[in-house]
Motif scaffolding. Sequence first.
Motif, PDB file in Angstrom:
ATOM      1  N   LYS A 154     -97.038  55.425 -37.905  1.00 47.44           N
ATOM      2  CA  LYS A 154     -98.327  55.719 -37.266  1.00 47.44           C
ATOM      3  C   LYS A 154     -98.843  54.500 -36.503  1.00 47.44           C
ATOM      4  O   LYS A 154     -99.402  54.627 -35.415  1.00 47.44           O
ATOM      5  CB  LYS A 154     -99.349  56.172 -38.311  1.00 47.44           C
ATOM      6  CG  LYS A 154     -99.058  57.539 -38.890  1.00 47.44           C
ATOM      7  CD  LYS A 154    -100.061  57.884 -39.983  1.00 47.44           C
ATOM      8  CE  LYS A 154     -99.705  59.204 -40.657  1.00 47.44           C
ATOM      9  NZ  LYS A 154    -100.509  59.435 -41.859  1.00 47.44           N
ATOM     10  N   LEU A 155     -98.647  53.306 -37.072  1.00 45.76           N
ATOM     11  CA  LEU A 155     -99.065  52.074 -36.404  1.00 45.76           C
ATOM     12  C   LEU A 155     -98.369  51.942 -35.050  1.00 45.76           C
ATOM     13  O   LEU A 155     -98.994  51.593 -34.052  1.00 45.76           O
ATOM     14  CB  LEU A 155     -98.744  50.856 -37.273  1.00 45.76           C
ATOM     15  CG  LEU A 155     -99.022  49.502 -36.603  1.00 45.76           C
ATOM     16  CD1 LEU A 155    -100.524  49.219 -36.583  1.00 45.76           C
ATOM     17  CD2 LEU A 155     -98.284  48.385 -37.322  1.00 45.76           C
ATOM     18  N   SER A 156     -97.079  52.235 -35.020  1.00 47.95           N
ATOM     19  CA  SER A 156     -96.314  52.131 -33.781  1.00 47.95           C
ATOM     20  C   SER A 156     -96.923  53.018 -32.700  1.00 47.95           C
ATOM     21  O   SER A 156     -97.077  52.607 -31.550  1.00 47.95           O
ATOM     22  CB  SER A 156     -94.856  52.518 -34.033  1.00 47.95           C
ATOM     23  OG  SER A 156     -94.131  52.482 -32.831  1.00 47.95           O
ATOM     24  N   SER A 157     -97.321  54.220 -33.064  1.00 44.37           N
ATOM     25  CA  SER A 157     -97.930  55.139 -32.116  1.00 44.37           C
ATOM     26  C   SER A 157     -99.267  54.590 -31.598  1.00 44.37           C
ATOM     27  O   SER A 157     -99.542  54.629 -30.393  1.00 44.37           O
ATOM     28  CB  SER A 157     -98.138  56.493 -32.800  1.00 44.37           C
ATOM     29  OG  SER A 157     -98.789  57.377 -31.930  1.00 44.37           O
ATOM     30  N   VAL A 158    -100.087  54.042 -32.505  1.00 40.25           N
ATOM     31  CA  VAL A 158    -101.393  53.486 -32.118  1.00 40.25           C
ATOM     32  C   VAL A 158    -101.204  52.307 -31.163  1.00 40.25           C
ATOM     33  O   VAL A 158    -101.830  52.236 -30.099  1.00 40.25           O
ATOM     34  CB  VAL A 158    -102.200  53.054 -33.371  1.00 40.25           C
ATOM     35  CG1 VAL A 158    -103.428  52.239 -32.982  1.00 40.25           C
ATOM     36  CG2 VAL A 158    -102.601  54.262 -34.212  1.00 40.25           C
ATOM     37  N   VAL A 159    -100.322  51.373 -31.524  1.00 38.82           N
ATOM     38  CA  VAL A 159    -100.132  50.160 -30.713  1.00 38.82           C
ATOM     39  C   VAL A 159     -99.473  50.481 -29.379  1.00 38.82           C
ATOM     40  O   VAL A 159     -99.929  50.028 -28.324  1.00 38.82           O
ATOM     41  CB  VAL A 159     -99.308  49.105 -31.489  1.00 38.82           C
ATOM     42  CG1 VAL A 159     -98.910  47.940 -30.588  1.00 38.82           C
ATOM     43  CG2 VAL A 159    -100.092  48.602 -32.694  1.00 38.82           C
ATOM     44  N   CYS A 160     -98.404  51.261 -29.409  1.00 39.93           N
ATOM     45  CA  CYS A 160     -97.629  51.501 -28.191  1.00 39.93           C
ATOM     46  C   CYS A 160     -98.359  52.379 -27.180  1.00 39.93           C
ATOM     47  O   CYS A 160     -97.986  52.408 -26.004  1.00 39.93           O
ATOM     48  CB  CYS A 160     -96.266  52.076 -28.534  1.00 39.93           C
ATOM     49  SG  CYS A 160     -95.268  50.913 -29.498  1.00 39.93           S
ATOM     50  N   SER A 161     -99.406  53.081 -27.589  1.00 36.61           N
ATOM     51  CA  SER A 161    -100.205  53.869 -26.645  1.00 36.61           C
ATOM     52  C   SER A 161    -101.400  53.075 -26.121  1.00 36.61           C
ATOM     53  O   SER A 161    -102.145  53.566 -25.275  1.00 36.61           O
ATOM     54  CB  SER A 161    -100.664  55.177 -27.286  1.00 36.61           C
ATOM     55  OG  SER A 161    -101.516  54.908 -28.379  1.00 36.61           O
TER      56      SER A 161
END
Length: 194
Positions: free
Chosen positions: A28-35
Amino acid sequence: MDRASLRKQLRSNRQSLSAEQQLAAAKKLSSVVCSSEAFRHSQHIALYLANDGEIDPGFIAEVIWEQDKFCYLPVLDQKQPEKMYFQLYRPNTRMVENRYGIAEPELDLEKTVKAEALDLVLMPLTGFDEQGNRLGMGAGYYDRTFAFLENRSKPILMGLAHECQKVSSIPAADWDVPMKSIATEKQLYGEQVQ
């Protein structure tokens, strides 16, 4: 609560998460950061390898590589213990353990970059508040390395944490370098940088 007590409590919070919770949070962190705008507009991005229950940015590293961006890891200087470098990190980078038992690239000064050359730095933290204050592990590596930011806007500093590491207020010290934003598995807090 003083900084030492708060650090102990918040480390305990993140260490109590199960392996399944850690994995779900990392995705979920990856989705938040990468967007985020900051990520999309950055080419040279530093992150860390998770340790001691820290939220894991490993999926973010994979996106960095997939998008042909440049990924860097912090590397501690063995001869000057207070000094930290940022070195290029790829899937095949030769790793060694530093004095804290954390894997890092084997130091090669020709593969390091100045902190000023980075666009975005994803930083580990022990605790944070919504005002952008960060509580680290207490060694001061990031604060010393990015003290120059008082007069500059780059790199953008984004703290990474589990939502359970958020508190209403971190007692800030004079030497603390504030974050532009903090990302958790739930959301991005703070300034969106164009």
